[in-house]
Write an enzyme that holds these catalytic residues in place. Structure first.
Site, PDB file in Angstrom:
ATOM      1  N   HIS A  17       0.939  -1.059  -0.028  1.00  0.00           N
ATOM      2  CA  HIS A  17      -0.650   0.042   0.180  1.00  0.00           C
ATOM      3  C   HIS A  17       0.427   0.898   0.227  1.00  0.00           C
ATOM      4  O   HIS A  17       0.584   2.558  -0.567  1.00  0.00           O
ATOM      5  CB  HIS A  17      -0.574  -0.236   1.174  1.00  0.00           C
ATOM      6  CG  HIS A  17      -2.457  -1.042   1.331  1.00  0.00           C
ATOM      7  ND1 HIS A  17      -2.586  -2.076   2.107  1.00  0.00           N
ATOM      8  CD2 HIS A  17      -2.980  -0.848  -0.075  1.00  0.00           C
ATOM      9  CE1 HIS A  17      -3.209  -3.076   1.629  1.00  0.00           C
ATOM     10  NE2 HIS A  17      -2.860  -2.497   1.055  1.00  0.00           N
ATOM     11  N   LYS A  41     -16.099  -6.831   3.938  1.00  0.00           N
ATOM     12  CA  LYS A  41     -15.145  -7.730   4.692  1.00  0.00           C
ATOM     13  C   LYS A  41     -15.346  -7.383   5.812  1.00  0.00           C
ATOM     14  O   LYS A  41     -15.911  -6.189   6.241  1.00  0.00           O
ATOM     15  CB  LYS A  41     -13.794  -7.063   4.106  1.00  0.00           C
ATOM     16  CG  LYS A  41     -13.165  -7.100   2.624  1.00  0.00           C
ATOM     17  CD  LYS A  41     -12.219  -6.556   2.517  1.00  0.00           C
ATOM     18  CE  LYS A  41     -11.382  -6.663   1.649  1.00  0.00           C
ATOM     19  NZ  LYS A  41      -9.914  -5.528   0.607  1.00  0.00           N
ATOM     20  N   ARG A  90      -2.209  -5.821  -8.558  1.00  0.00           N
ATOM     21  CA  ARG A  90      -1.319  -6.789  -8.134  1.00  0.00           C
ATOM     22  C   ARG A  90      -1.385  -7.672  -9.691  1.00  0.00           C
ATOM     23  O   ARG A  90      -0.951  -7.654 -10.512  1.00  0.00           O
ATOM     24  CB  ARG A  90      -1.844  -7.670  -6.756  1.00  0.00           C
ATOM     25  CG  ARG A  90      -0.690  -6.933  -6.013  1.00  0.00           C
ATOM     26  CD  ARG A  90      -1.260  -7.831  -4.219  1.00  0.00           C
ATOM     27  NE  ARG A  90      -3.660  -6.745  -4.511  1.00  0.00           N
ATOM     28  CZ  ARG A  90      -3.713  -6.798  -3.368  1.00  0.00           C
ATOM     29  NH1 ARG A  90      -3.077  -7.513  -1.856  1.00  0.00           N
ATOM     30  NH2 ARG A  90      -5.045  -6.923  -2.946  1.00  0.00           N
ATOM     31  N   SER A 128      -3.033  -7.798   3.360  1.00  0.00           N
ATOM     32  CA  SER A 128      -3.464  -7.142   4.129  1.00  0.00           C
ATOM     33  C   SER A 128      -3.460  -8.867   5.118  1.00  0.00           C
ATOM     34  O   SER A 128      -3.124  -9.388   6.265  1.00  0.00           O
ATOM     35  CB  SER A 128      -4.620  -6.630   5.008  1.00  0.00           C
ATOM     36  OG  SER A 128      -3.534  -5.414   3.615  1.00  0.00           O
TER      37      SER A 128
HETATM   38  P1  ADP Z   1      -6.412  -5.672   0.384  1.00  0.00           P
HETATM   39  O1  ADP Z   1      -6.632  -5.982  -1.084  1.00  0.00           O
HETATM   40  O2  ADP Z   1      -4.871  -6.191   1.042  1.00  0.00           O
HETATM   41  O3  ADP Z   1      -7.314  -5.742   1.620  1.00  0.00           O
HETATM   42  P2  ADP Z   1      -7.002  -2.727   0.501  1.00  0.00           P
HETATM   43  O4  ADP Z   1      -8.513  -3.170   0.380  1.00  0.00           O
HETATM   44  O5  ADP Z   1      -6.466  -2.572   1.876  1.00  0.00           O
HETATM   45  O6  ADP Z   1      -5.988  -4.234   0.055  1.00  0.00           O
HETATM   46  O7  ADP Z   1      -6.578  -1.919  -0.843  1.00  0.00           O
HETATM   47  C1  ADP Z   1      -6.823  -0.643  -1.553  1.00  0.00           C
HETATM   48  C2  ADP Z   1      -5.841  -0.954  -2.553  1.00  0.00           C
HETATM   49  O8  ADP Z   1      -4.327  -0.877  -2.028  1.00  0.00           O
HETATM   50  C3  ADP Z   1      -6.446  -1.418  -4.172  1.00  0.00           C
HETATM   51  O9  ADP Z   1      -5.824  -1.665  -4.949  1.00  0.00           O
HETATM   52  C4  ADP Z   1      -5.627  -3.232  -3.811  1.00  0.00           C
HETATM   53  O10 ADP Z   1      -5.169  -3.237  -4.965  1.00  0.00           O
HETATM   54  C5  ADP Z   1      -3.776  -2.433  -3.211  1.00  0.00           C
HETATM   55  N1  ADP Z   1      -3.103  -2.778  -2.138  1.00  0.00           N
HETATM   56  C6  ADP Z   1      -2.675  -4.133  -1.591  1.00  0.00           C
HETATM   57  N2  ADP Z   1      -1.927  -4.398  -1.566  1.00  0.00           N
HETATM   58  C7  ADP Z   1      -0.959  -4.449  -2.898  1.00  0.00           C
HETATM   59  C8  ADP Z   1       0.559  -4.384  -2.990  1.00  0.00           C
HETATM   60  N3  ADP Z   1       1.061  -5.310  -1.987  1.00  0.00           N
HETATM   61  N4  ADP Z   1       0.704  -3.628  -3.919  1.00  0.00           N
HETATM   62  C9  ADP Z   1       0.221  -3.142  -5.009  1.00  0.00           C
HETATM   63  N5  ADP Z   1      -1.186  -2.195  -4.703  1.00  0.00           N
HETATM   64  C10 ADP Z   1      -1.843  -2.917  -3.496  1.00  0.00           C
END
Ligand code: ADP
Length: 161
Positions: A17, A41, A90, A128
């Site tokens: 993130h 979630k 990703r 996460s």
């Molecule tokens: P997660 O999918 O890990 O629960 P979130 O819902 O918090 O994450 O995602 C918020 C944003 O951050 C999304 O656009 C998600 O694709 C991006 N994101 C999460 N992890 C990564 C990563 N390792 N590399 C790039 N972007 C990421």
């Protein structure tokens, strides 16, 4: 001044993130990281905890601010006058979902564009939920989580609180 919004659950924020937030902060004048309440979630960390982790992690980034919102992303984007939503991608699996979301958002509000930034290679498999799982078994999450919040996350997840 061009403001963009980086939305997510951030449960908790990871180095993946943070990489996206930093890159967005280089490209735009102002980045708002917003914790959205996702009804699909069940969160491990409370919204206040997640906001605190993000604030401490982005402390050195002057043009980044942190907020939370319980509502539609497009409404938030308009409320703050942002020009776009920035999301990290990703694998192909992210793409399918994110592509759908961006089209729905444009349908709801044609002025709201979504910009995708590719993940950094080292964070390709980082999520996460992976961090939560490794930490709950006492594994080392130091390469996945920003140093400023590492101890708090470990303590919190090991205790199972
Ligand atoms: P997660 O999918 O890990 O629960 P979130 O819902 O918090 O994450 O995602 C918020 C944003 O951050 C999304 O656009 C998600 O694709 C991006 N994101 C999460 N992890 C990564 C990563 N390792 N590399 C790039 N972007 C990421």
């Amino acid at each position: 001044m061009k403001t963009v919004v980086c939305p997510g659950s951030f449960d908790p924020i990871t180095k993946g993130h943070l990489d996206i937030i930093e890159r967005a902060a280089h490209l735009f004048d102002h980045v708002i990281v917003v914790v959205l309440q996702n009804p699909n979630k069940t969160a491990t960390f409370r919204v206040e905890e997640r906001l605190d982790f993000i604030r401490r992690t982005t402390d050195g980034l002057e043009n980044v601010s942190v907020d939370s919102y319980d509502g539609l992303l497009v409404d938030y984007v308009q409320k703050v006058g942002a020009v776009a939503v920035v999301k990290g991608l990703r694998a192909v699996t992210d793409f399918e979902y994110e592509f759908q979301m961006s089209l729905v958002n444009r349908q709801l509000c044609p002025a709201v564009d979504t910009i995708f930034l590719n993940t950094a290679q080292e964070y390709l498999y980082l999520s996460s939920s992976m961090v939560r799982q490794i930490a709950s078994f006492g594994g080392d999450i130091s390469q996945f989580v920003p140093q400023a919040i590492l101890a708090d996350i470990q303590k919190r997840l090991q205790k199972g609180n």
